[in-house]
Structures are given as structure tokens and as C-alpha cells.
Write a protein that holds these residues in place. Structure first.
Motif, PDB file in Angstrom:
ATOM      1  N   ARG A  86       0.745  -1.177  -0.019  1.00  0.00           N
ATOM      2  CA  ARG A  86       0.110   0.114   0.089  1.00  0.00           C
ATOM      3  C   ARG A  86       0.801   1.305  -0.095  1.00  0.00           C
ATOM      4  O   ARG A  86       0.433   2.338  -0.450  1.00  0.00           O
ATOM      5  N   ASP A  87       1.975   1.208   0.591  1.00  0.00           N
ATOM      6  CA  ASP A  87       3.054   2.345   0.679  1.00  0.00           C
ATOM      7  C   ASP A  87       3.999   2.444  -0.569  1.00  0.00           C
ATOM      8  O   ASP A  87       5.095   3.088  -0.863  1.00  0.00           O
ATOM      9  N   LEU A  88       3.839   1.387  -1.659  1.00  0.00           N
ATOM     10  CA  LEU A  88       4.694   1.439  -2.645  1.00  0.00           C
ATOM     11  C   LEU A  88       4.767   2.916  -3.443  1.00  0.00           C
ATOM     12  O   LEU A  88       3.667   3.527  -4.002  1.00  0.00           O
ATOM     13  N   ARG A  89       6.077   3.310  -3.584  1.00  0.00           N
ATOM     14  CA  ARG A  89       6.069   4.514  -4.393  1.00  0.00           C
ATOM     15  C   ARG A  89       6.092   4.201  -5.855  1.00  0.00           C
ATOM     16  O   ARG A  89       6.698   3.548  -6.421  1.00  0.00           O
ATOM     17  N   VAL A  90       5.097   4.958  -6.577  1.00  0.00           N
ATOM     18  CA  VAL A  90       4.759   4.805  -8.082  1.00  0.00           C
ATOM     19  C   VAL A  90       4.354   6.018  -8.894  1.00  0.00           C
ATOM     20  O   VAL A  90       4.188   7.001  -8.118  1.00  0.00           O
ATOM     21  N   GLU A  91       4.540   5.781  -9.918  1.00  0.00           N
ATOM     22  CA  GLU A  91       3.992   6.920 -10.757  1.00  0.00           C
ATOM     23  C   GLU A  91       2.579   6.655 -11.043  1.00  0.00           C
ATOM     24  O   GLU A  91       2.143   5.715 -11.695  1.00  0.00           O
ATOM     25  N   THR A 104       4.248  11.114  -8.899  1.00  0.00           N
ATOM     26  CA  THR A 104       4.691  10.374  -7.899  1.00  0.00           C
ATOM     27  C   THR A 104       4.123  10.251  -6.303  1.00  0.00           C
ATOM     28  O   THR A 104       4.125  11.253  -5.941  1.00  0.00           O
ATOM     29  N   ALA A 105       3.637   9.101  -6.188  1.00  0.00           N
ATOM     30  CA  ALA A 105       3.135   9.131  -4.545  1.00  0.00           C
ATOM     31  C   ALA A 105       2.924   7.691  -4.340  1.00  0.00           C
ATOM     32  O   ALA A 105       3.290   6.494  -4.878  1.00  0.00           O
ATOM     33  N   LYS A 106       2.323   7.408  -3.036  1.00  0.00           N
ATOM     34  CA  LYS A 106       2.047   5.960  -2.471  1.00  0.00           C
ATOM     35  C   LYS A 106       1.115   5.607  -3.241  1.00  0.00           C
ATOM     36  O   LYS A 106      -0.052   6.207  -3.463  1.00  0.00           O
ATOM     37  N   ILE A 107       0.917   4.225  -3.788  1.00  0.00           N
ATOM     38  CA  ILE A 107       0.082   3.774  -4.731  1.00  0.00           C
ATOM     39  C   ILE A 107      -1.358   3.864  -3.859  1.00  0.00           C
ATOM     40  O   ILE A 107      -2.247   3.658  -4.716  1.00  0.00           O
ATOM     41  N   ASN A 108      -1.472   3.756  -2.679  1.00  0.00           N
ATOM     42  CA  ASN A 108      -2.896   3.649  -2.078  1.00  0.00           C
ATOM     43  C   ASN A 108      -3.480   4.996  -2.167  1.00  0.00           C
ATOM     44  O   ASN A 108      -4.790   5.072  -1.883  1.00  0.00           O
ATOM     45  N   ALA A 109      -2.792   6.211  -2.623  1.00  0.00           N
ATOM     46  CA  ALA A 109      -3.380   7.501  -2.819  1.00  0.00           C
ATOM     47  C   ALA A 109      -4.001   7.382  -4.063  1.00  0.00           C
ATOM     48  O   ALA A 109      -4.960   8.444  -4.343  1.00  0.00           O
ATOM     49  N   ALA A 110      -3.852   6.568  -5.159  1.00  0.00           N
ATOM     50  CA  ALA A 110      -4.386   6.640  -6.430  1.00  0.00           C
ATOM     51  C   ALA A 110      -5.869   6.575  -6.177  1.00  0.00           C
ATOM     52  O   ALA A 110      -6.581   7.443  -7.143  1.00  0.00           O
ATOM     53  N   MET A 111      -6.453   5.913  -5.654  1.00  0.00           N
ATOM     54  CA  MET A 111      -7.874   5.862  -5.443  1.00  0.00           C
ATOM     55  C   MET A 111      -8.357   7.132  -4.977  1.00  0.00           C
ATOM     56  O   MET A 111      -9.500   7.858  -5.581  1.00  0.00           O
ATOM     57  N   SER A 305      12.178  -0.380   2.217  1.00  0.00           N
ATOM     58  CA  SER A 305      11.839   0.877   2.424  1.00  0.00           C
ATOM     59  C   SER A 305      12.651   1.750   2.025  1.00  0.00           C
ATOM     60  O   SER A 305      13.812   1.641   1.697  1.00  0.00           O
ATOM     61  N   LEU A 306      12.014   3.059   1.570  1.00  0.00           N
ATOM     62  CA  LEU A 306      12.804   3.983   0.864  1.00  0.00           C
ATOM     63  C   LEU A 306      12.669   5.381   1.713  1.00  0.00           C
ATOM     64  O   LEU A 306      11.782   5.525   2.267  1.00  0.00           O
ATOM     65  N   PHE A 307      13.864   6.104   1.663  1.00  0.00           N
ATOM     66  CA  PHE A 307      14.127   7.252   2.617  1.00  0.00           C
ATOM     67  C   PHE A 307      14.836   8.326   1.731  1.00  0.00           C
ATOM     68  O   PHE A 307      15.736   8.030   0.683  1.00  0.00           O
ATOM     69  N   GLU A 308      14.387   9.518   2.001  1.00  0.00           N
ATOM     70  CA  GLU A 308      15.055  10.751   1.612  1.00  0.00           C
ATOM     71  C   GLU A 308      15.840  11.393   2.853  1.00  0.00           C
ATOM     72  O   GLU A 308      15.070  11.863   3.826  1.00  0.00           O
ATOM     73  N   GLY A 309      17.067  11.123   2.962  1.00  0.00           N
ATOM     74  CA  GLY A 309      17.850  11.541   4.190  1.00  0.00           C
ATOM     75  C   GLY A 309      17.212  10.452   5.168  1.00  0.00           C
ATOM     76  O   GLY A 309      17.473   9.248   5.139  1.00  0.00           O
ATOM     77  N   LYS A 310      16.724  10.882   6.346  1.00  0.00           N
ATOM     78  CA  LYS A 310      16.387  10.015   7.430  1.00  0.00           C
ATOM     79  C   LYS A 310      14.752   9.786   7.240  1.00  0.00           C
ATOM     80  O   LYS A 310      13.927   9.307   8.201  1.00  0.00           O
ATOM     81  N   GLN A 311      14.098  10.560   6.581  1.00  0.00           N
ATOM     82  CA  GLN A 311      12.571  10.570   6.114  1.00  0.00           C
ATOM     83  C   GLN A 311      12.179   9.577   5.144  1.00  0.00           C
ATOM     84  O   GLN A 311      12.491   9.217   4.172  1.00  0.00           O
ATOM     85  N   TYR A 312      11.274   8.593   5.928  1.00  0.00           N
ATOM     86  CA  TYR A 312      10.750   7.473   5.220  1.00  0.00           C
ATOM     87  C   TYR A 312       9.755   7.924   4.331  1.00  0.00           C
ATOM     88  O   TYR A 312       8.715   8.820   4.412  1.00  0.00           O
ATOM     89  N   ILE A 313       9.713   7.667   2.899  1.00  0.00           N
ATOM     90  CA  ILE A 313       8.815   8.138   1.879  1.00  0.00           C
ATOM     91  C   ILE A 313       8.201   7.006   1.414  1.00  0.00           C
ATOM     92  O   ILE A 313       7.269   7.284   0.491  1.00  0.00           O
ATOM     93  N   GLY A 314       8.318   5.717   1.718  1.00  0.00           N
ATOM     94  CA  GLY A 314       7.475   4.730   0.863  1.00  0.00           C
ATOM     95  C   GLY A 314       8.408   3.684   0.754  1.00  0.00           C
ATOM     96  O   GLY A 314       9.366   3.406   1.550  1.00  0.00           O
ATOM     97  N   GLU A 315       7.736   2.597  -0.051  1.00  0.00           N
ATOM     98  CA  GLU A 315       8.387   1.221  -0.431  1.00  0.00           C
ATOM     99  C   GLU A 315       8.771   1.248  -1.998  1.00  0.00           C
ATOM    100  O   GLU A 315       8.087   1.888  -2.561  1.00  0.00           O
ATOM    101  N   GLY A 316       9.687   0.507  -2.069  1.00  0.00           N
ATOM    102  CA  GLY A 316      10.045   0.083  -3.530  1.00  0.00           C
ATOM    103  C   GLY A 316      10.495  -1.113  -3.631  1.00  0.00           C
ATOM    104  O   GLY A 316      10.671  -2.032  -3.090  1.00  0.00           O
TER     105      GLY A 316
END
Length: 347
Positions: A86-91, A104-111, A305-316
Motif C-alpha cells: 500500500r505504501d509503494l512509491r509509483v507513478e 509520484t506518490a504512494k499507490i494507496n493514494a491513487a484511489m 523501505s525508501l528514505f530521503e535522508g532520514k525521512q521515510y517516503i514509502g516502499e520500493g
């Protein structure tokens, strides 16, 4: 659907009753939701998109809490199931109906991005359409042959109609939401506005390793947990897949299939829980077409898990997932799994 295959063909009245009990809507934007074809025209291979959502009113944008793809090979004798984190980072592609420009966002936001119908109202069926386009773009699946939205509250009714479910719990799990007696855990006063990540306090319902018969509220609670698990949503995906398999095996047992009263209760409960689009086939047509698909293979997609610096941004997803998606496209998942056993989900 599989359960009803042979048992529901008794009369045209029965077929009309159960087909009409399920809410059919156009989930793919192709206006093919109405039943206009027959089960004999459902040919494999097939791909079905299943989405689980929390109940929300029309004033709230929906989020897809669970995204599951079921692949049915050409011979229609098995089902191969994999979950999309649900937290997969996708286009997420652009969507003209809502004016969403894509991004680009977490896939659960598409709906959510696809659900707005104006005046602050939201339609889950329209949101599903954008989610389906997003999953198609991710996996390479050109089109889905059927889709369904499952309301988690309705899911509880299905399990209650089956008198609970027996399944194996593979790790100790503490409930974020419920007390041992099944009542909601109280919130910390400072979290009343839903501003806290973990707002609950007090004793927690615990599910211990082993094989148990779960009541409906326990099953729903168990498959929704991810906080505190070693692999978070990946563990939850595995538990959901294990639950689907346990439910299917129980539904296919003789005491359900040959019991008209029990079957009636389950199918009416499913009607209250589902929004279905069979691309021109009703749900009974699908039941008949898939009545032989009793062998279930559970697949896990490797990710991190994916991070920008120390911030979690989703899954890859791992690059190897691309090879798996190719095997979905050419209907060779069984061969792929022989060569890549790490993709087989633990039972």
C-alpha cells in the motif's frame, strides 16, 4: 465466487437472486459492468484486481488499504495471488475525470486522486478506475478481466456467515486497535483529533503463533495489523493472503458447499460487502468459470523501505519484480516460481 460454482446452477431464480445481490458498477471506465455475456466466454488467462477499503462516506476520499492481484492461468485450474504494498512509491498516471495531473506518490493514494466527483463528494468506483490504471502501469497487465472493492465491515459479515475461520498464525501479533475482549482501545486525550501515529493506550488483544479458529472480529483485526511487526506491511500482506487461502479452503469444504442455508448466508453477506465489475459477466458467470480453480499459490514481491535522508517516503520493489511481472503477462508464473523460489509466500 468459487464456492458457488456448481451449487448455484439449480434454477434461474437462484442465479438472478445472487447476481442481483452484489452491487455491480463500472470500475474500469468502460461501461461493461452489466451482465451481458455468459460464463462460457470467460477464457484464461485472467487477471482480477481486488481492493480492500475502510468504510467511508461520500464526503471522504477513499484509500486502498489492501491491493491484491489474482492471476488465473489459461487452464483455469489454479489461482496465483500477489499483493501490492500500500505504501509503494509509483507513478500515478494523469486522470482527466478529476483533473489530476499525474505524479509520484504512494499507490494507496491513487484511489483518492481518482475519486472526486465535485461538490466535495467522492465515488469509490471512479477512484478504483485510476488505481487500476496505476496497477496496470506498474505490472504491465494491459487490462483486468474483473475487479472488486471489498468493504472491511462487510468482510466481517462474510466471516460471521462462515462461523469464523480456522487459520495458522505464523508470528505473535499485538492488536493496535482492540482490547482482549474485542472492544476498541481508548485513545490518549491529546490524540482525539487523529494527529497521533499511535493514539491508543491500554491492554491489547494478542494473537499467538499456532492454529486457531478465529471469530469474525478477530480475523478482521488480525489481517489489518502491521504496526510492531518485523516487516510491517509485508507481514500484513502475507497474513491477508494466508487468510484468503484459509477462507477458500473452508468455503470449499463439504459442510459449506452442500449446505444451502449456509451458502445462502455467505453469498448474501458477500453481496453486502462487494462492489463488483465482471466486464460484462455477472458474479455467477465468474463462479461457474472458476469452479475448478481450487489450487492457490501465494506470491510475495521483494521490496524495501525508501528514505530521503532520514525521512521515510514509502516502499520500493526489487528489480527482480520486473521478471515476475513479465511472467504474469505471458502466463508463466509457475515456471518463474520454480526458478525463483524466494517469491513463494510462506504458508
Amino acid at each position: 465466487m468459487v464456492t458457488g460454482g456448481g451449487a448455484l446452477v439449480a434454477t434461474q431464480v437462484a442465479v438472478a437472486r445472487y447476481a442481483g445481490a452484489v452491487d455491480s458498477k463500472d470500475l474500469f471506465g468502460n461501461a461493461a459492468a452489466g451482465a451481458t455475456k455468459t460464463s462460457s466466454t470467460i477464457k484464461g488467462p485472467l487477471n482480477i484486481l481486488l481492493v480492500g477499503i475502510d468504510p467511508r462516506d461520500a464526503n471522504t476520499a477513499p484509500l486502498s488499504d489492501s491491493i491484491i492481484v489474482v492471476h488465473i492461468p489459461k487452464d483455469l485450474n489454479q489461482a496465483q495471488i500477489f499483493s501490492i504494498p500500500r505504501d509503494l512509491r509509483v507513478e500515478i498516471p494523469a486522470f482527466e475525470k478529476t483533473g489530476f495531473q499525474g505524479g509520484t506518490a504512494k499507490i494507496n493514494a491513487a484511489m483518492s486522486y481518482g475519486s472526486s466527483v465535485g461538490n466535495g463528494k467522492h465515488d469509490v468506483a471512479q477512484g478504483f478506475e485510476l488505481l487500476a490504471k496505476t496497477v496496470s502501469q506498474l505490472t504491465g497487465i494491459k487490462k483486468f478481466d474483473a475487479g472488486a472493492i471489498l468493504n472491511f465491515n462487510g468482510f466481517k459479515d462474510i466471516v460471521e456467515a462462515m462461523d469464523g475461520v480456522t487459520m495458522t498464525i505464523d508470528q505473535n501479533v499485538k492488536s493496535e486497535h482492540l482490547q482482549p475482549n474485542g472492544k476498541p482501545r481508548p485513545r490518549r486525550p491529546e490524540c482525539a483529533d487523529n494527529s497521533c501515529d499511535h493514539p491508543y493506550i491500554g491492554p491489547q488483544k494478542t494473537y499467538k503463533k499456532g492454529t486457531y479458529h478465529l471469530e469474525a472480529w478477530e480475523a478482521l483485526d488480525y489481517v489489518r495489523q502491521r504496526y510492531g511487526l518485523p516487516r510491517s506491511d509485508y507481514d500484513r500482506q502475507r497474513h491477508q493472503q494466508q487468510f484468503i487461502k484459509a477462507m477458500a479452503e473452508q468455503a470449499l469444504s463439504k459442510n459449506v458447499v452442500t449446505n444451502p442455508i449456509k451458502l445462502d448466508q455467505i453469498l448474501r453477506a458477500a453481496g453486502d460487502a462487494l462492489i463488483f465489475d465482471g466486464n460484462g459477466h455477472n458474479i455467477i458467470d465468474w463462479a461457474l468459470a472458476l469452479r475448478g480453480a481450487r489450487d492457490m499459490t501465494l506470491v510475495k514481491l521483494p521490496g524495501k523501505s525508501l528514505f530521503e535522508g532520514k525521512q521515510y517516503i514509502g516502499e520500493g520493489l526489487d528489480e527482480s519484480a520486473g521478471g515476475f511481472f513479465e511472467s504474469v503477462g505471458d502466463d508463466s508464473i509457475s515456471t518463474f516460481l520454480i526458478d525463483h523460489p524466494a517469491f513463494l509466500q510462506e504458508l
